[in-house]
Write a protein that holds these residues in place. Structure first.
Motif, PDB file in Angstrom:
ATOM      1  N   ARG A 220      32.369  38.073  38.846  1.00  0.00           N
ATOM      2  CA  ARG A 220      33.630  37.344  38.729  1.00  0.00           C
ATOM      3  C   ARG A 220      34.224  37.016  40.090  1.00  0.00           C
ATOM      4  O   ARG A 220      34.083  37.791  41.025  1.00  0.00           O
TER       5      ARG A 220
ATOM      6  N   TRP B 274      40.306  31.589  38.226  1.00  0.00           N
ATOM      7  CA  TRP B 274      39.540  32.740  37.765  1.00  0.00           C
ATOM      8  C   TRP B 274      38.195  32.247  37.244  1.00  0.00           C
ATOM      9  O   TRP B 274      38.138  31.428  36.333  1.00  0.00           O
TER      10      TRP B 274
ATOM     11  N   GLU C 170      38.007  35.534  41.831  1.00  0.00           N
ATOM     12  CA  GLU C 170      39.408  35.168  41.638  1.00  0.00           C
ATOM     13  C   GLU C 170      39.933  34.614  42.953  1.00  0.00           C
ATOM     14  O   GLU C 170      39.679  35.196  44.001  1.00  0.00           O
TER      15      GLU C 170
ATOM     16  N   THR D  74      45.994  29.238  41.066  1.00  0.00           N
ATOM     17  CA  THR D  74      45.126  30.390  40.834  1.00  0.00           C
ATOM     18  C   THR D  74      43.843  29.910  40.176  1.00  0.00           C
ATOM     19  O   THR D  74      43.884  28.993  39.356  1.00  0.00           O
TER      20      THR D  74
ATOM     21  N   ASP E  74      50.411  38.601  36.287  1.00  0.00           N
ATOM     22  CA  ASP E  74      49.035  39.058  36.106  1.00  0.00           C
ATOM     23  C   ASP E  74      49.041  40.579  36.151  1.00  0.00           C
ATOM     24  O   ASP E  74      49.334  41.177  37.184  1.00  0.00           O
TER      25      ASP E  74
END
Lengths: 400, 400, 400, 400
Positions: C243, C254, C245, C252, D241
């Motif tokens: 992953r 992700w 981020e 943002t 978040d």
């Protein structure tokens, strides 16, 4: 706020969930006595939850001098007798879902409580999940425009208790067990005043050697034109799939109540413990929920019920709602049998009328505007229909 | 592997997607000429993709001396004439979806290519997404047992091009535009040899001022008892919702092709660029996909088509498949009109027969086993049915 | 586009992935010969992928008369010799990651290819995943403002091949194996011209009985002030967690490349087949990816490499990039040992300078505006700081 | 269960959340009086929540004759005085997070309540979210083996109230505001008896024109070798978040508390209402949570606190825990300033010792087993290390 004292009828899984909710957290309300057909189960339940009394005499439980509310958490075929006994005793009654095995039974229960003038609440927990309550409020506030379609899905590998499988006691298969939830969730989104007009349902028995259906899909057409769609199954693999989707003219809502709620766990070895209702495995990737009784709506349901008693108002979910749900399920079974759309028969409709969803056409230079799209450069693209010829064209115009 | 040289008929969005796929990456196959009704659009397309020729003469494009494959990427009402012209020219033909506006048209196209003996491929991209291909393989390998139910959903706010809205040119609304994908996805999961027997469909026009449906839901019953369910809409809000769900007797598959694929972006300001097909906003939370032509199946689709030509075999998606899809859609429209289950009429079924999903009952001490559950302590709980009385009980037994 | 003919050095898992990519789909480029230390493995590989020749003589493979490109897919300790031999042969070279076991080795390889004037590409696949490419483009287009922080995480339960565990051959543990990916992903998001200034790294060996680390976390401070953070592990349970981020001043991103990409499957029984790279189970809930070689970046990586050769330009990922990655990893190991921030030593910085992220303060009535919030009623709430006293207040003002 | 009567000190957002929790549902406990510095705010709060009294005299609120519990919900710089006054009054005290602005302040509060012998609870709500409680229990039950790493992340675009931005009143930036949550979440997963030994922290001020940090990342090394990692920010875009990840030797846990909890809504137009704490937009894709006070832990936190008072036991979160959190934060600030690992200074460690995570090596034929992998054919592949030479090999053996 008054503290209520409760007679709990039944000691099955649902009674455990109810009592866990009532005795959990810092609530004022308490179960005072519990009724079970067998002393052994009653006493185990009593000990498990710290309840002062237990009894094998249902009438005695209902008439317990210290209780003001009776919770009916019995198998479906015992609801009617229990509710009538409570009505006679003049106490408040809260009855688990489905209300009856069919609409006739539900109607008799409705009439019993209305004639007696007692408070009656329909314990439809999944209409009270925190997500559902907030989503319903958003819909009523106009966040997604007019509701055009609601999908409610509840499927799992089949019930844990033997009596659930006996259609003579329950009234049917997963339509009765799970569809009752879906129908009332759908009604909350389309609007309780929006009459369910007719139903098309398909059922089949694909896996389990039973007489009732183990899979069903139904479409419910409402007066506004909105469609409710439910899918229920006792053959789903992977846990309990509990999802709702709502489409509106201006928005969309997706709710996932069980398998994907932001809690994901991989475990290489057996943990040995309880994972979640209807979980199929105890190793590999698991998807627990945080607080089941809260996320499945039990907390907010009992809050509404007891607050309604205190405030002298109707709860969100009434016996009339339970009756409508039974009437829709009856139509589903008739439809599946006849393989045709079937009207929803209601002895009385208390909801008024609802206008059809209808976007009034707008015009541009005498042409019907079919669609507007905002282009990246700020201009607008129109899809237009010539009302005379029926021809379609597109046209890009300056900033709106 | 032979390099193929292609005549592209049409210059709309789908031609762009096709050519982007063919000319992307390191592929050997190239578009050699493009046909458009207007020289301006043809030349723009030619320049955009570095194509040697363009023409406004469809026949000339088909008969271009250097091409061996013709891709039909024209509006639906022009498919039949184009396919027949290619058949006459004796080249390989690849036709975009849906094959025809109805089954008769599709059948005539099927017969034209079979009579001519040319290679013919049905460009059903969504049956070729990498996720779909792998999921189909898992199903065929037995990962989820017998398929009992497939849901395929494709919804968005409506097409970008004017002609899509004109049912006279297309054959209908979102059933034709999107349902054709769903039906063939469903068939791939239930098995292509599993005959689609009958259909129940509901349509409505809720938002757009058009004569055709803008929403539809259908159930397709297959010979095995499996149910295919599709939901299509031109009124969905939030982008393009493209999901498939497959339930089997031993497992479950969930595919999400567009809005939730592991790519999530929040942007406070307008980025000014292309986000994704059918995206509704360019700020806030956005859900792009990585490589649209790959994730929507175009890459694997053309790979299969050209490999099939090279290998002298049929592709995964044939004109016969396209014909079956049209026949199912015809049944959907009839069903929606008659509001009844309608048989799927096929002039010829090429798929053989499929046995009904049927779990043979097992027995324990003379009782029918309804369900087995593994308990945390390693023992097993059985739900049993007495075949004589029809009564249900449960029993806990030692480790299996 | 020219068709390239390739000498493949190595027959391990990565050579399989590379050749699957090159020979998959409809690509023009082909592996012509393969080198393995053992004839048996070479011949098996040759047969598996339909390659004309195989050899146990690396020099012969490099100098094969029909190939113009050599792919180095050997264990890390063999990269330098192979690259130098290709440089001598004057062919194009593509080298797998990491470039060297340390920066000195990488620098010598860089100098060898630059002195020879050959094309050299650094095969950093995870910088080429379709999601990453699109996300990088969005960042460069300004969709999230200035990048302040990038997290790149790659963890799994440990490599499949024995040599990966031998730090003498590889240069280290998961920092070398996985961190090289993360560092270059981070650089693509923070900007390749943004100098990595210093590094703080923590390593530990918690589970496997090896001398190298099996877990590491590092912070990389860039010239702009942006922080890159990577987490690598050979002890993660549940599959391969991949992953990224990215946080920016205005948005943002992700990305999830492996375990949650919109493909979810539950299977009750063993399917018996391949699920996914580093998958831990073959039953229960599984999360395959659609097309691994596409989603892990191999397709776009080779496209860029061969297109770059054809176009006479540098690829996205160069040997200099590989050198920078090695230099950052060297700093990580020094930092972990000294338990302190360590500078990233580069013999030469080719990236220019990058200004510090700096939001210029704005003022309202002589007060510094700390934050603006839009209220539901359309007014705006300002958090203000008095520059004289340093006191903070809030004030609600009319629509902006 | 005794009903408690509460003096609420403060009328800010957190007091609203606390009182919404206490007065929500069917709880027995009630706020009896509220203190605010200004009569206007106090009276508005009183009216909002149906509280009998309000006052501008803090001492009077504390000494209110009918209350037995005082909740300190004031800005950080006022905690110490308030707690000492409650200690003097001999009532139970519940103090919001962080306990102090630094460890010295926290220690004085701890000593005050211990000297006075009163019940003292640390209101660390995020350690009480239903997901966190269940996950902690799973970890303690051994579901994921030994914890090796915990990531706790809390980021949003910055606080709503002016005083939060004033480091003189709060003690710092997001480390103080958000890091306190993360640290205690991490401690619950690594084990409260597992001593936090040292800290490495990086801070920067990238966006807001303030003196304190607006971004911070820290690593906390525990005695067992486990690493806690927190990431806090006041510059995150997209909402709040709030995620935790836990890695163990035998499993993994991922918790998402806010933006992805199974509630997804797209709305084309402004709904006009409250979406969620720290939400940035009111259109497009929104991600509300169901019941914020439940999902953020307030309900279970107060349940534990009041139950602990009733049962005469310590709550899950004590003032000593609050002190440890402050000590870790102090070490973070020192580390960020010195740019080095800093020991966590504790005047007293109450947790005992924790053994290092240590997988004892196992052997196969005299070789160290590095890894075991189950192959699809049921055999097992071993990665082995020769203890004499340090060489690695792999070997496939029969079924285990």
């Amino acid at each position: 706020m008054r503290a209520h004292s409760i007679s709990m009828l039944g000691t099955g899984l649902i009674s455990d969930f109810y009592t866990m909710t009532l005795h959990g957290k810092r609530g004022v309300d308490r179960v005072r006595t519990v009724y079970s057909r067998t002393a052994e189960r009653g006493e185990a339940f009593q000990a498990r939850w710290g309840i002062p009394d237990s009894t094998t005499d249902m009438q005695a439980a209902i008439e317990h001098p210290d209780t003001d509310v009776v919770v009916v958490a019995l198998p479906n075929h015992l609801h009617e007798a229990a509710v009538k006994a409570v009505a006679k005793a003049g106490k408040s009654v809260l009855c688990t879902k489905p209300l009856g095995r069919d609409a006739d039974e539900a109607r008799r229960m409705l009439e019993a409580v209305e004639t007696a003038g007692i408070f009656a609440g329909y314990l439809e927990d999944l209409c009270y999940t925190p997500k559902t309550l907030k989503a319903i409020k958003s819909v009523h506030d106009g966040a997604i425009g007019d509701v055009t379609w609601v999908r409610s899905r509840e499927t799992h590998p089949g019930p844990h208790s033997a009596w659930f499988w006996d259609g003579r006691l329950t009234g049917g298969g997963p339509i009765i067990d799970l569809g009752c939830h879906c129908i009332e969730i759908i009604r909350n989104f389309t609007g309780k005043g929006n009459r369910p007009v007719e139903v098309m349902c398909h059922t089949d028995t694909l896996v389990h050697p039973i007489d009732d259906e183990d899979n069903a899909i139904a479409l419910i057409r409402f007066e506004s034109g909105a469609i409710g769609q439910f899918e229920v199954s006792w053959t789903f693999r992977g846990g309990m799939d509990l999802r709702d989707e709502v489409a509106g003219t201006h928005g969309t809502i997706w709710l996932n109540h069980f398998l994907r709620t932001g809690f994901e766990m991989f475990t290489a070895g057996g943990q040995g413990g309880y994972v979640a209702e209807k979980a199929e495995t105890s190793a590999g990737w698991l998807f627990p929920v945080g607080d089941e009784v809260s996320e499945l709506g039990y907390v907010d349901m009992f809050t509404d019920m007891f607050d309604a008693i205190d405030d002298g108002r109707a709860p969100q979910e009434t016996f009339y709602d339970g009756y409508v749900v039974n009437a829709v399920m009856d139509a589903c079974y008739r439809s599946a049998k006849r393989r045709a759309w079937e009207p929803v028969d209601l002895f009385e409709w208390r909801g008024g009328t609802t206008e059809r969803i209808a976007a009034k056409p707008t015009y541009h230079d005498g042409q019907v505007v079919i669609k507007r799209e905002l282009l990246p450069d700020g201009r607008e693209k129109l899809i237009l229909k010539d009302p005379a010829t029926g021809d379609f064209t597109d046209r890009v115009i300056g900033p709106r």
